[in-house]
Write a protein that holds these residues in place. Structure first.
Motif, PDB file in Angstrom:
ATOM      1  N   UNK A  30       0.856  -1.194   0.000  1.00 21.35           N
ATOM      2  CA  UNK A  30       0.000   0.000   0.000  1.00 21.35           C
ATOM      3  C   UNK A  30       0.891   1.242   0.000  1.00 21.35           C
ATOM      4  N   UNK A  31       1.462   1.591  -1.150  1.00 19.70           N
ATOM      5  CA  UNK A  31       2.426   2.700  -1.223  1.00 19.70           C
ATOM      6  C   UNK A  31       1.826   4.018  -0.764  1.00 19.70           C
ATOM      7  N   UNK A  32       2.565   4.692   0.129  1.00 16.74           N
ATOM      8  CA  UNK A  32       2.105   5.989   0.614  1.00 16.74           C
ATOM      9  C   UNK A  32       1.197   5.915   1.818  1.00 16.74           C
ATOM     10  N   UNK A  33       1.062   4.748   2.441  1.00 16.61           N
ATOM     11  CA  UNK A  33       0.191   4.615   3.616  1.00 16.61           C
ATOM     12  C   UNK A  33       1.000   4.105   4.808  1.00 16.61           C
ATOM     13  N   UNK A  34       0.901   4.843   5.918  1.00 18.17           N
ATOM     14  CA  UNK A  34       1.497   4.453   7.193  1.00 18.17           C
ATOM     15  C   UNK A  34       0.377   4.375   8.225  1.00 18.17           C
ATOM     16  N   UNK A  35       0.319   3.273   8.967  1.00 17.83           N
ATOM     17  CA  UNK A  35      -0.656   3.134  10.050  1.00 17.83           C
ATOM     18  C   UNK A  35       0.064   2.591  11.271  1.00 17.83           C
ATOM     19  N   UNK A  36       0.039   3.341  12.362  1.00 23.67           N
ATOM     20  CA  UNK A  36       0.601   2.889  13.636  1.00 23.67           C
ATOM     21  C   UNK A  36      -0.525   2.610  14.619  1.00 23.67           C
ATOM     22  N   UNK A  37      -0.350   1.538  15.383  1.00 21.92           N
ATOM     23  CA  UNK A  37      -1.399   1.089  16.298  1.00 21.92           C
ATOM     24  C   UNK A  37      -1.009   1.352  17.747  1.00 21.92           C
ATOM     25  N   UNK A  38      -1.946   1.888  18.494  1.00 20.89           N
ATOM     26  CA  UNK A  38      -1.825   2.072  19.935  1.00 20.89           C
ATOM     27  C   UNK A  38      -3.034   1.393  20.571  1.00 20.89           C
ATOM     28  N   UNK A  39      -2.959   0.072  20.666  1.00 21.67           N
ATOM     29  CA  UNK A  39      -4.062  -0.752  21.148  1.00 21.67           C
ATOM     30  C   UNK A  39      -5.285  -0.545  20.259  1.00 21.67           C
ATOM     31  N   UNK A  40      -6.326   0.112  20.752  1.00 24.40           N
ATOM     32  CA  UNK A  40      -7.538   0.307  19.950  1.00 24.40           C
ATOM     33  C   UNK A  40      -7.521   1.598  19.138  1.00 24.40           C
ATOM     34  N   UNK A  41      -6.468   2.382  19.279  1.00 24.27           N
ATOM     35  CA  UNK A  41      -6.375   3.670  18.590  1.00 24.27           C
ATOM     36  C   UNK A  41      -5.330   3.591  17.478  1.00 24.27           C
ATOM     37  N   UNK A  42      -5.653   4.169  16.324  1.00 23.31           N
ATOM     38  CA  UNK A  42      -4.804   4.069  15.151  1.00 23.31           C
ATOM     39  C   UNK A  42      -4.457   5.468  14.631  1.00 23.31           C
ATOM     40  N   UNK A  43      -3.195   5.650  14.280  1.00 25.50           N
ATOM     41  CA  UNK A  43      -2.720   6.916  13.730  1.00 25.50           C
ATOM     42  C   UNK A  43      -2.274   6.662  12.296  1.00 25.50           C
ATOM     43  N   UNK A  44      -2.777   7.481  11.381  1.00 25.74           N
ATOM     44  CA  UNK A  44      -2.567   7.280   9.943  1.00 25.74           C
ATOM     45  C   UNK A  44      -1.797   8.449   9.357  1.00 25.74           C
ATOM     46  N   UNK A  45      -0.871   8.137   8.447  1.00 25.22           N
ATOM     47  CA  UNK A  45      -0.247   9.145   7.591  1.00 25.22           C
ATOM     48  C   UNK A  45      -0.435   8.701   6.147  1.00 25.22           C
ATOM     49  N   UNK A  46      -0.800   9.653   5.274  1.00 29.57           N
ATOM     50  CA  UNK A  46      -0.869   9.369   3.847  1.00 29.57           C
ATOM     51  C   UNK A  46       0.195  10.214   3.155  1.00 29.57           C
TER      52      UNK A  46
END
Length: 379
Positions: A107-123
């Motif tokens: 998935x080029x250009x997509x970053x997803x970091x997980x903090x348990x039930x919370x997710x932080x996204x960068x495009x």
């Protein structure tokens, strides 16, 4: 579906695993590429090579989506699900890790970091910008996310020619401050305004190394952020830690994380920029931690390493972390060696470290290996 035709050499590269191509690799196109709408990639003879995002304004105009035989239907959920399952096999605690890592998860250009039930996204491409709603919906369906926060306020987007955006809630009610567990340590991080996506998951192998060292050490950490490195040194026996960060909020969190991990009385955290700190200090330390994230050039990197060597006692250890860019690919070791030579210090490499398993990258894509680190014993 519209098609993009590639040169024979570009088609050969794509067949051999290249995740991206440049604009000059394109021979012709059907219509105009639309952000978020995949195009079929073909060679000069019309043979299908797979799917790709095409953006003629980007440095890498063609980004491969998934594998050659994939269909466009359900592509985002399919790859997120596979990435989620992959972390379950590779990561000690998959509740706290990088869930999607760009080309490494198809998935080029997509970053997803997980903090348990919370997710932080960068495009990080216009195509993924256009898919933000679909990405958010997918995270809810595949992972059961309680919240999704978009963090497109980083310098990386500016470097890619993309507009910066303020932190934006895509779903739920993400907390600003979130707690995480990693290898027995507890951290509070700032998801909304912290560096990157709040925590440096890409430093996990460095922290793992620090778990094997530190007994009785005096430690200097000149760019500690929220304390991810020095906390692990302290938990494994460092007797005194002096840490600095240029950001006052990060320094406050570093103090809080030191206390949360039982290091009260052994850690002093102050505000200060790395170069100023290294120039002002006169003491030497058993272990010096040097994260060079803020340097602007190879010359600045060498200068920081030189000054860090001065703060490392004879027989002590220096942990250096470098990034590409600003370092040219393949130049990290040479730059470290140059700093040692200029300081007339003899150094022995103890271990070389890179990105952890939740940061996969396609083989043959050196640009994806943006982080290098080395632990030195300095004489």
């Amino acid at each position: 579906m519209l098609s993009t035709y590639l040169s024979r050499e570009a088609a050969r590269k794509l067949r051999h695993g290249a995740p991206w191509l440049r604009r000059e690799d394109i021979i012709s196109m059907e219509g105009e590429p639309q952000p978020g709408t995949p195009m079929q990639l073909k060679d000069e003879d019309g043979h299908v090579l797979g799917l790709g995002d095409v953006d003629l304004q980007a440095s890498y105009a063609v980004r491969r989506l998934g594998l050659p035989d994939e269909s466009v239907e359900g592509l985002i959920p399919r790859h997120v699900r596979h990435a989620f399952e992959r972390r379950g096999r590779l990561v000690d605690d998959p509740r706290f890790c990088r869930i999607v890592n760009d080309d490494g998860d198809g998935l080029p250009g997509l970053i997803v970091d997980r903090y348990d039930q919370h997710f932080v996204v960068q495009t990080l491409t216009r195509s993924m910008d256009a898919r933000q709603e679909e990405i958010t919906r997918t995270l809810g369906e595949v992972t059961g996310a309680a919240s999704v926060l978009l963090r497109n306020d980083t310098l990386r987007r500016k470097a890619l020619g993309l507009p910066a955006q303020r932190p934006h809630v895509m779903y739920g009610t993400p907390p600003r401050w979130c707690r995480l567990l990693e290898m027995g340590a507890r951290f509070t991080v700032d998801l909304t305004y912290g560096r990157g996506t709040g925590y440096s998951y890409d430093h996990r192998e460095l922290r793992r190394f620090l778990g094997r060292t530190g007994n009785g050490d005096r430690v200097l950490d000149v760019a500690c952020n929220v304390g991810g490195l020095f906390v692990h040194a302290g938990r494994h026996g460092a007797k005194h830690i002096l840490a600095f960060d240029g950001n006052a909020d990060a320094a406050d969190l570093a103090r809080e994380n030191a206390e949360a991990n039982g290091l009260l009385g052994r850690v002093t955290v102050e505000q200060g920029e790395p170069l100023a700190v290294l120039r002002a200090l006169k003491d030497t330390f058993d272990l010096v931690l040097l994260d060079t994230l803020g340097v602007a050039s190879e010359e600045d990197f060498i200068e920081q390493v030189r000054l860090a060597l001065r703060r490392t006692r004879h027989g002590g250890r220096l942990l250096v972390v470098g990034y590409h860019p600003p370092l040219a690919l393949g130049s990290f070791t040479e730059c470290v060696a140059t700093a040692c030579e200029q300081e007339a210090r003899i150094a022995f490499r103890l271990v070389r470290m890179g990105l952890p398993p939740d940061h996969p990258a396609p083989v043959g894509s050196p640009g994806a290996e943006y982080l290098e680190a080395v632990a030195l014993e300095v004489s």
